[in-house]
Design an enzyme around this catalytic site. Structure first.
Site, PDB file in Angstrom:
ATOM      1  CB  THR A 150      -0.848   0.023   1.285  1.00  0.00           C
ATOM      2  OG1 THR A 150      -1.672  -1.134   1.277  1.00  0.00           O
ATOM      3  CG2 THR A 150      -1.701   1.270   1.398  1.00  0.00           C
ATOM      4  N   GLY A 204      -3.119  -6.861   5.712  1.00  0.00           N
ATOM      5  CA  GLY A 204      -4.225  -6.140   6.331  1.00  0.00           C
ATOM      6  C   GLY A 204      -4.932  -6.930   7.415  1.00  0.00           C
TER       7      GLY A 204
HETATM    8  N1  ASP Z   1      -2.373  -3.520   3.769  1.00  0.00           N
HETATM    9  C1  ASP Z   1      -2.808  -3.830   2.446  1.00  0.00           C
HETATM   10  C2  ASP Z   1      -3.957  -4.803   2.508  1.00  0.00           C
HETATM   11  O1  ASP Z   1      -3.933  -5.745   3.270  1.00  0.00           O
HETATM   12  C3  ASP Z   1      -1.744  -4.368   1.583  1.00  0.00           C
HETATM   13  C4  ASP Z   1      -0.351  -3.852   1.839  1.00  0.00           C
HETATM   14  O2  ASP Z   1      -0.167  -2.801   2.361  1.00  0.00           O
HETATM   15  O3  ASP Z   1       0.630  -4.525   1.535  1.00  0.00           O
HETATM   16  O4  ASP Z   1      -4.879  -4.642   1.745  1.00  0.00           O
END
Ligand code: ASP
Length: 318
Positions: A150, A204
């Protein structure tokens, strides 16, 4: 003082644009939106905006959030399809008095009505990644999930206003409708202009178990420096997950306080981040763990060149 910090190398061009705005005493909301849009629009980043990797049904569903640290207004979208800049829709939602977090069809209806740019977000490269992954999964009988990053940012402007924002395509091969931590307040992001802000990247499902972004802001409020707050929150929650569940997902957090001081902690190898402040041009760092502490090293030119080369290399269908 002004400053902006972001997860991953992919943020540095956006951080550069935001820096110019912040230097000219621009608004932290405008600067962070500009910076995130830059990442959303770049087709070679596989985990944010256009070119992001799809869900198991080969649809690109995007999550994004925006928070204003002065008013504590939050806007967020989850699993939204076919819009170019989810961050702008999230920011627009933050100005509503209710209905601030919209998902799926509801988010798309809102965005359509408000005149946001429609775009098919599934790139040709993403289709190749998808088809290759389907083959791998069939041949090796493995779980389909692979890859996620992200872009998350925290920004401070010269007026003392702080903002936080995130944007992501989430987990590659996720189930349709799956929403991660990134649009969830306290988990994927949190900011309070009286204290500072934090934002997360990682698995997440695990980040949400610990509301890790909020925890970092809470520790900063108790007087901790952002670096100490990040290390304490990440280390403690990583240990908790290992003790209670036997394993912990990837987790990397960046934070900045309202003096422009910053910190970063991770439980993975090779986490990169970008930061710029009134005292420092945009720089990409890599974080290593040494004796339980996170040590940040400026990324070498070789590393930066190699990063772009691998991102833009021709893709072959397996
Ligand atoms: N946190 C994000 C999710 O789980 C993905 C990431 O940041 O790597 O959608």
């Amino acid at each position: 003082m002004w400053g902006i910090i972001a997860t991953w190398r992919m943020a540095v061009e956006g951080i550069g644009k935001a820096s110019e705005m912040l230097k000219a005493e621009g608004d932290a909301g405008d600067a962070i939106e500009t910076a995130i849009k830059e990442v959303e629009d770049f087709p070679y980043y596989k985990s944010v905006g256009y070119g992001g990797l799809p869900n198991e049904e080969m649809e690109v569903e995007l999550d994004a959030a925006y928070m204003d640290g002065d008013t504590l207004d939050i806007g967020a979208v989850g699993a939204i399809k076919d819009f170019a800049n989810p961050i702008s829709i999230a920011r627009r939602l933050s100005r509503e008095s209710v209905n601030n977090f919209l998902v799926g069809e509801g988010a798309e209806k809102f965005a359509h009505r408000e005149g946001f740019e429609r775009k098919n977000m599934l790139s040709d490269r993403a289709k190749i990644h998808y088809r290759n992954r389907v083959k791998e999964v069939q041949e090796q009988e493995i779980k389909p999930y692979s890859g996620h990053d992200t872009v998350g940012m925290v920004c401070l402007d010269t007026h003392g206003k702080m903002t936080a924002a995130t944007s992501t395509s989430g987990l590659f091969m996720k189930k349709k409708g799956r929403v991660g931590d990134s649009p969830v307040s306290g988990s994927g992001f949190y900011v309070d202009s009286m204290v500072g802000g934090a934002t997360a990247t990682g698995l997440g499902e695990d980040v949400m178990k610990g509301c890790v972004s909020y925890e970092i802001v809470r520790l900063m409020k108790e007087g901790m420096h952002p670096q100490a707050a990040c290390e304490k929150a990440v280390q403690m929650f990583d240990e908790t997950l290992r003790r209670r569940r036997g394993k912990a997902g990837d987790m990397s957090l960046v934070a900045m306080n309202n003096k422009g001081e910053w910190g970063v902690a991770t439980n993975i190898e090779g986490f990169s981040f970008a930061v710029a402040t009134a005292d420092q041009e945009p720089i990409v760092y890599l974080t290593k763990q040494v004796d339980g502490k996170c040590v940040h090293e400026v990324a070498s030119q070789e590393w930066l060149d190699n990063y772009m080369k691998t991102r833009t290399a021709p893709l072959v269908e397996k």
